[in-house]
Design a protein around this motif. Structure first.
Motif, PDB file in Angstrom:
ATOM      1  N   GLY A 117       0.825  -1.201   0.000  1.00  0.00           N
ATOM      2  CA  GLY A 117       0.000   0.000   0.000  1.00  0.00           C
ATOM      3  C   GLY A 117       0.860   1.251   0.000  1.00  0.00           C
ATOM      4  O   GLY A 117       0.580   2.234  -0.719  1.00  0.00           O
ATOM      5  N   PHE A 118       1.931   1.217   0.761  1.00  0.00           N
ATOM      6  CA  PHE A 118       2.823   2.373   0.832  1.00  0.00           C
ATOM      7  C   PHE A 118       3.459   2.656  -0.544  1.00  0.00           C
ATOM      8  O   PHE A 118       3.498   3.801  -1.008  1.00  0.00           O
ATOM      9  CB  PHE A 118       3.921   2.128   1.877  1.00  0.00           C
ATOM     10  CG  PHE A 118       4.963   3.189   1.851  1.00  0.00           C
ATOM     11  CD1 PHE A 118       4.750   4.405   2.492  1.00  0.00           C
ATOM     12  CD2 PHE A 118       6.137   3.011   1.130  1.00  0.00           C
ATOM     13  CE1 PHE A 118       5.699   5.415   2.416  1.00  0.00           C
ATOM     14  CE2 PHE A 118       7.084   4.011   1.058  1.00  0.00           C
ATOM     15  CZ  PHE A 118       6.862   5.215   1.699  1.00  0.00           C
ATOM     16  N   LEU A 119       3.918   1.599  -1.190  1.00  0.00           N
ATOM     17  CA  LEU A 119       4.588   1.784  -2.482  1.00  0.00           C
ATOM     18  C   LEU A 119       3.620   2.377  -3.514  1.00  0.00           C
ATOM     19  O   LEU A 119       3.983   3.278  -4.276  1.00  0.00           O
ATOM     20  CB  LEU A 119       5.151   0.452  -2.993  1.00  0.00           C
ATOM     21  CG  LEU A 119       6.297  -0.141  -2.164  1.00  0.00           C
ATOM     22  CD1 LEU A 119       6.712  -1.498  -2.727  1.00  0.00           C
ATOM     23  CD2 LEU A 119       7.493   0.797  -2.133  1.00  0.00           C
ATOM     24  N   GLU A 120       2.422   1.854  -3.510  1.00  0.00           N
ATOM     25  CA  GLU A 120       1.431   2.386  -4.463  1.00  0.00           C
ATOM     26  C   GLU A 120       1.186   3.875  -4.226  1.00  0.00           C
ATOM     27  O   GLU A 120       1.148   4.674  -5.170  1.00  0.00           O
ATOM     28  CB  GLU A 120       0.105   1.653  -4.256  1.00  0.00           C
ATOM     29  CG  GLU A 120      -0.072   0.435  -5.110  1.00  0.00           C
ATOM     30  CD  GLU A 120      -1.499  -0.072  -4.937  1.00  0.00           C
ATOM     31  OE1 GLU A 120      -2.408   0.517  -5.533  1.00  0.00           O
ATOM     32  OE2 GLU A 120      -1.671  -1.035  -4.154  1.00  0.00           O
ATOM     33  N   LYS A 121       1.005   4.226  -2.942  1.00  0.00           N
ATOM     34  CA  LYS A 121       0.685   5.630  -2.636  1.00  0.00           C
ATOM     35  C   LYS A 121       1.867   6.542  -2.974  1.00  0.00           C
ATOM     36  O   LYS A 121       1.687   7.647  -3.506  1.00  0.00           O
ATOM     37  CB  LYS A 121       0.324   5.772  -1.158  1.00  0.00           C
ATOM     38  CG  LYS A 121      -1.057   5.254  -0.845  1.00  0.00           C
ATOM     39  CD  LYS A 121      -1.389   5.553   0.597  1.00  0.00           C
ATOM     40  CE  LYS A 121      -2.525   4.653   1.050  1.00  0.00           C
ATOM     41  NZ  LYS A 121      -2.460   4.328   2.450  1.00  0.00           N
ATOM     42  N   TRP A 122       3.051   6.071  -2.656  1.00  0.00           N
ATOM     43  CA  TRP A 122       4.226   6.893  -2.979  1.00  0.00           C
ATOM     44  C   TRP A 122       4.318   7.080  -4.507  1.00  0.00           C
ATOM     45  O   TRP A 122       4.581   8.185  -5.002  1.00  0.00           O
ATOM     46  CB  TRP A 122       5.504   6.223  -2.432  1.00  0.00           C
ATOM     47  CG  TRP A 122       6.741   6.981  -2.812  1.00  0.00           C
ATOM     48  CD1 TRP A 122       7.220   8.132  -2.258  1.00  0.00           C
ATOM     49  CD2 TRP A 122       7.645   6.654  -3.886  1.00  0.00           C
ATOM     50  NE1 TRP A 122       8.357   8.543  -2.895  1.00  0.00           N
ATOM     51  CE2 TRP A 122       8.650   7.648  -3.906  1.00  0.00           C
ATOM     52  CE3 TRP A 122       7.706   5.623  -4.822  1.00  0.00           C
ATOM     53  CZ2 TRP A 122       9.693   7.628  -4.815  1.00  0.00           C
ATOM     54  CZ3 TRP A 122       8.750   5.603  -5.728  1.00  0.00           C
ATOM     55  CH2 TRP A 122       9.733   6.607  -5.728  1.00  0.00           C
ATOM     56  N   PHE A 135       2.493  -4.904  -9.087  1.00  0.00           N
ATOM     57  CA  PHE A 135       3.937  -4.735  -8.885  1.00  0.00           C
ATOM     58  C   PHE A 135       4.231  -4.452  -7.406  1.00  0.00           C
ATOM     59  O   PHE A 135       5.175  -4.999  -6.832  1.00  0.00           O
ATOM     60  CB  PHE A 135       4.480  -3.586  -9.740  1.00  0.00           C
ATOM     61  CG  PHE A 135       5.907  -3.261  -9.383  1.00  0.00           C
ATOM     62  CD1 PHE A 135       6.936  -4.092  -9.800  1.00  0.00           C
ATOM     63  CD2 PHE A 135       6.222  -2.164  -8.591  1.00  0.00           C
ATOM     64  CE1 PHE A 135       8.252  -3.835  -9.440  1.00  0.00           C
ATOM     65  CE2 PHE A 135       7.531  -1.893  -8.221  1.00  0.00           C
ATOM     66  CZ  PHE A 135       8.548  -2.734  -8.654  1.00  0.00           C
ATOM     67  N   ALA A 136       3.419  -3.596  -6.801  1.00  0.00           N
ATOM     68  CA  ALA A 136       3.649  -3.244  -5.393  1.00  0.00           C
ATOM     69  C   ALA A 136       3.594  -4.494  -4.520  1.00  0.00           C
ATOM     70  O   ALA A 136       4.422  -4.675  -3.609  1.00  0.00           O
ATOM     71  CB  ALA A 136       2.617  -2.216  -4.935  1.00  0.00           C
ATOM     72  N   ALA A 137       2.645  -5.400  -4.799  1.00  0.00           N
ATOM     73  CA  ALA A 137       2.540  -6.616  -3.998  1.00  0.00           C
ATOM     74  C   ALA A 137       3.773  -7.491  -4.204  1.00  0.00           C
ATOM     75  O   ALA A 137       4.341  -8.050  -3.253  1.00  0.00           O
ATOM     76  CB  ALA A 137       1.270  -7.374  -4.390  1.00  0.00           C
ATOM     77  N   ALA A 138       4.230  -7.598  -5.454  1.00  0.00           N
ATOM     78  CA  ALA A 138       5.419  -8.418  -5.744  1.00  0.00           C
ATOM     79  C   ALA A 138       6.652  -7.802  -5.079  1.00  0.00           C
ATOM     80  O   ALA A 138       7.498  -8.516  -4.523  1.00  0.00           O
ATOM     81  CB  ALA A 138       5.620  -8.517  -7.253  1.00  0.00           C
ATOM     82  N   GLN A 184      10.406 -12.789 -10.258  1.00  0.00           N
ATOM     83  CA  GLN A 184       8.977 -12.582  -9.964  1.00  0.00           C
ATOM     84  C   GLN A 184       8.546 -11.159 -10.348  1.00  0.00           C
ATOM     85  O   GLN A 184       7.392 -10.919 -10.679  1.00  0.00           O
ATOM     86  CB  GLN A 184       8.681 -12.776  -8.458  1.00  0.00           C
ATOM     87  CG  GLN A 184       9.224 -14.062  -7.865  1.00  0.00           C
ATOM     88  CD  GLN A 184       8.648 -15.282  -8.571  1.00  0.00           C
ATOM     89  OE1 GLN A 184       7.433 -15.365  -8.776  1.00  0.00           O
ATOM     90  NE2 GLN A 184       9.525 -16.197  -8.990  1.00  0.00           N
ATOM     91  N   LEU A 185       9.492 -10.234 -10.287  1.00  0.00           N
ATOM     92  CA  LEU A 185       9.163  -8.836 -10.610  1.00  0.00           C
ATOM     93  C   LEU A 185       9.311  -8.554 -12.109  1.00  0.00           C
ATOM     94  O   LEU A 185       8.706  -7.617 -12.649  1.00  0.00           O
ATOM     95  CB  LEU A 185      10.108  -7.882  -9.860  1.00  0.00           C
ATOM     96  CG  LEU A 185       9.653  -7.359  -8.503  1.00  0.00           C
ATOM     97  CD1 LEU A 185       9.474  -8.500  -7.510  1.00  0.00           C
ATOM     98  CD2 LEU A 185      10.669  -6.365  -7.941  1.00  0.00           C
TER      99      LEU A 185
END
Ligand SMILES: Cc1cc2nc3c(=O)[nH]c(=O)nc-3n(C[C@H](O)[C@H](O)[C@H](O)COP(=O)(O)OP(=O)(O)OC[C@H]3O[C@@H](n4cnc5c(N)ncnc54)[C@H](O)[C@@H]3O)c2cc1C
Length: 755
Positions: A533-538, A634-637, A694-695
């Motif tokens: 969640g943090f990565l997506e928001k950033w 991507f954020a989850a991976a 995986q990414l």
């Protein structure tokens, strides 16, 4: 026998403490008069003398050129490991002017009274022999194992080595007896007797003893310099040895040089007139006479590499035919520890050629091409790929080409040498109110970054570093020196901007830099427990922000008992506090904020780092990917990768903005549409690669400067389709023999001959 050593002249001054300025003044006078060396006797038990180490240090600080030595250091009163470190320190402080002369001591009653252990003559030889090993062991800073010596007189149980000396300090022994002379032949670098203590004929017998021992030890007798302390007096009439007019001195010293091989004469006197008379009347005539005698019989220069260094030479390099105009460091040399590795990777090159001009780059490359060993090009030595060092190969080091010049202030045109560091560039441009977006770390070199991309603190506003390039000077694989720009060799200029390391050695870069005032710089720490969640928001914050904001995000695995934390850096290209706060406000709202600091400061200040030692070890493992958006998938991976512990450093940088303004075909850096650059560092290559796979499907390419995976498919990620096709054609034109192959290697295209 004349060993062909270049003639050196020194002085031998009494270290009296009655008038401490006197020996210092005589040392300065020695330098003024052109002597090569100033020496002082060392009698630590003698209350009338200044302590010799202290005096040598003081003299070193008060002189610029002259070399300094004791004559000779009293070993029994000085632990050799400590002495080695003191010597290295003085050598570093004086810019490579310290020489070491050692002796076994002689006034045993006085020495014993000061705490020394009395030794017999035989024991003294063994102690000196062990001491030489200890001193060499401490100076061997390139060796990474601790120093252990289990000797009879000296025991070291894992001493730390270093520092590396500034130059290869020779060890000369002041001795007379045959066993000592044999020790000199076996492992010392010079013999330093006093003429007055020698019996007739003893000098030539001593020389022969040394030569014999040297040959038996597999050494070349020319490795050992022959020094001689002399005293004398100038008078009108000819008397005994060195008692007469200057012509007599010249004749007698010339005979010692030609017949006995003395290469260094050290004049013992505290009389300024004798020092002056020798320097003005004897020295020039002696040099001239020796040169002319040598020319008439064809004596070659006797400066030879020591057998210890030759023994460390790597196969495949024809060391003896390196052009003498080039400066090079090889294993065993004092400077080797500082140049063998890069910032990030451990290396063991067989030769590091330090080029100081474009002509030297040409010569170095011509030599390197003849050697069947790997070739690395190094500018700043910060390459994450680690390709700027190797094992057993040649490195051409461009760090000496580090000039920064303003060519035209009205167009903000600057020329920068490949070896400059970005902190120096930022500091040089700051007074003009200019900056060049480069990277986030001032220690990185210009050459490696400006041939590949350059994703820096101002990238969204000002684009990649290569987008500011207007011209380059390049040494091609065949040694040709060419200039490339949009107007000259435009195809080469295209390729240099993204794949430069494949096409030549860029010696200097001409940039059009930007006007940049003070900037806003924010540092934040967030609770990133909800990592995805943090990565997506950033990511959303970055994409929504105006271009004047560039942000980098850094994470590692959460520590036990703590939430995962993210460090975020953001630069706002504005010196207006309101604008800076306005840009940063949305950032602080994306997750619980644990810490923050923001300030307005000069760009040069965030780039400012002191020069650091390059002592990387092992092989770096870093992976790179470029991505359009930080999607939930991507954020989850990425969150899984971070939590896996396979990587200790995970970073996402904003790109986009001005980078995407440049057409993908305009330079060899084609992946222009990505908004983010993703990088991870780990230590277990297979594990990092497995997790990175995986990414991988999320990426649209990679940035070579953040990648270490040399598998060929990475090249297609860096240089997609048409870019690679074009690069291969260029490669076959500019480097058909694939000289520059020890990196992310673009293979030359097979040539098709048109009918
Ligand atoms: C701490 C650190 C921070 C970094 N930060 C950033 C950053 O913010 N942005 C960014 O874009 N990159 C960054 N990098 C990566 C950096 O761009 C590359 O590693 C770059 O290659 C370093 O340049 P250098 O001259 O110091 O490297 P070197 O190690 O000297 O060279 C690296 C490679 O570049 C090639 N090369 C070097 N000089 C020349 C030349 N004159 N002509 C042709 N080819 C040459 C050679 O193939 C060589 O192996 C960082 C690296 C480190 C270690």
């Amino acid at each position: 026998m004349d060993y062909g050593h270049p003639l050196k002249l020194g002085t031998f001054i009494t270290p009296t403490n009655a008038a401490p300025d006197v020996p210092v003044g005589l040392a300065r006078l020695s330098e003024e008069l052109g002597y090569d060396l100033v020496t002082f006797q060392d009698h630590p038990y003698q209350p009338r003398f200044l302590d010799t180490w202290t005096l040598m240090t003081w003299v070193a600080a008060q002189t610029q050129r002259i070399h300094i030595s004791a004559n000779v250091l009293n070993l029994p009163m000085r632990p050799p490991a400590v002495m080695a470190r003191a010597a290295a320190s003085l050598d570093l402080l004086s810019g490579g002017r310290f020489e070491m002369a050692l002796g076994a001591g002689g006034f045993w009653d006085a020495m014993e009274a000061m705490g020394a252990r009395r030794l017999t003559a035989g024991e003294s030889v063994d102690a000196l022999s062990e001491a030489i090993d200890v001193i060499h062991g401490i100076w061997d800073a390139a060796e990474r194992t601790p120093l252990r010596v289990d000797g009879e007189y000296y025991r070291l149980s894992g001493a730390k080595r270093g520092p590396a000396t500034a130059h290869d300090i020779p060890i000369w022994l002041g001795a007379y007896k045959p066993r000592m002379l044999r020790l000199i032949g076996e492992k010392a670098d010079g013999w330093l007797p006093s003429y007055g203590y020698l019996k007739p004929g003893q000098l030539s017998v001593g020389m022969a003893t040394i030569d014999e021992a040297a040959s038996a030890a597999g050494r070349d007798p020319r490795e050992i310099r022959r020094l001689l302390n002399i005293t004398g007096r100038f008078s009108r009439t000819r008397g005994g040895f060195l008692d007469g007019p200057a012509e007599q001195w010249v004749e007698e010293l010339l005979s010692l040089a030609l017949d006995d091989g003395v290469g260094t004469f050290i004049l013992g006197t505290d009389d300024p007139e004798i020092l002056r008379g020798f320097a003005e009347e004897v020295a020039p005539a002696l040099r001239e006479a020796l040169a002319s005698e040598r020319a008439s019989v064809g004596v070659v220069d006797g400066s030879v590499r020591s057998s210890a260094i030759r023994a460390r030479r790597r196969s495949g390099i024809d060391y003896d035919h390196l052009p003498t105009s080039l400066t090079a460091i090889e294993p065993g040399d004092a400077g080797y520890a500082a140049v063998r590795s890069t910032y990030i990777r451990g290396g063991s090159p067989g030769l590091v050629i330090q080029a100081r001009s474009t002509a030297e780059v040409v010569d170095a490359l011509a030599f390197a091409r003849q050697q069947p060993v790997p070739l690395a090009i190094r500018s700043g030595g910060h390459g994450i790929s680690g390709r700027s060092t190797n094992d057993g190969g040649i490195v051409i080091d461009l760090s000496g080409l580090n000039s920064i010049e303003v060519l035209d202030a009205s167009t903000r045109r600057v020329r920068i040498g490949a070896g400059a560091r970005w902190s120096d560039v930022a500091a040089a441009l700051a007074p003009y109110g200019w900056a060049l977006s480069s990277g986030d770390y001032g220690g990185v070199g210009v050459g490696g970054l400006a041939t590949a991309g350059g994703i820096g603190w101002l990238v969204r506003e000002h684009g990649l570093t290569i987008d500011h390039l207007r011209a380059v000077d390049v040494v091609l694989a065949d040694g040709a020196r060419v200039r490339a720009s949009e107007a000259e060799n435009a195809d080469l200029f295209w390729g240099i901007r993204g794949a430069g390391s494949n096409l030549g050695i860029v010696t200097s870069f001409e940039f059009e830099v930007d006007e940049v005032g003070d900037i806003g710089f924010g540092q934040f720490v967030f609770d990133a427990g909800d990592t995805a969640g943090f990565l997506e928001k950033w990511g959303r914050f970055v994409e929504a922000a105006p271009r004047d904001l560039t942000s980098f995000m850094l994470m590692g695995r959460a520590r036990a008992g703590q939430p995962a934390m993210a460090q975020v850096y953001a630069v706002v290209d504005s010196d207006d506090a309101e604008v800076v706060v306005d840009r940063l406000q949305p950032l602080v709202e994306i997750a619980p904020l644990l810490d923050q600091a923001a300030q307005i400061l000069p760009y040069a200040q965030i780039m400012n780092v002191p020069p650091s030692a390059h002592n990387g070890q092992g092989d770096p493992v870093a992976r790179s990917g470029l991505i359009e958006h930080i999607t939930p998938q991507f954020a989850a991976a990425a969150a899984r990768l971070i939590a896996s512990g396979a990587v200790y450093f995970f970073q996402i940088r904003s790109v986009g903005g001005a980078v995407a303004d440049v057409h993908p075909d305009a330079t060899a850096y084609a992946n222009r549409s990505a908004n983010f650059s993703v990088t991870a560092f780990g230590s277990d290559r297979d594990r990092v690669n497995a997790e990175w796979d995986q990414l991988y499907p999320h990426f649209s390419g990679l940035y070579v400067n953040f990648e270490t995976d040399l598998r060929p498919e990475r090249l297609d990620d860096a240089y997609p389709g048409p870019t690679m096709t074009r690069l291969r054609v260029l490669k076959s034109r500019y480097d058909p023999d694939n000289v520059f192959r020890d990196n992310f290697n673009v293979a030359p295209a097979a040539l098709t001959i048109a009918r």
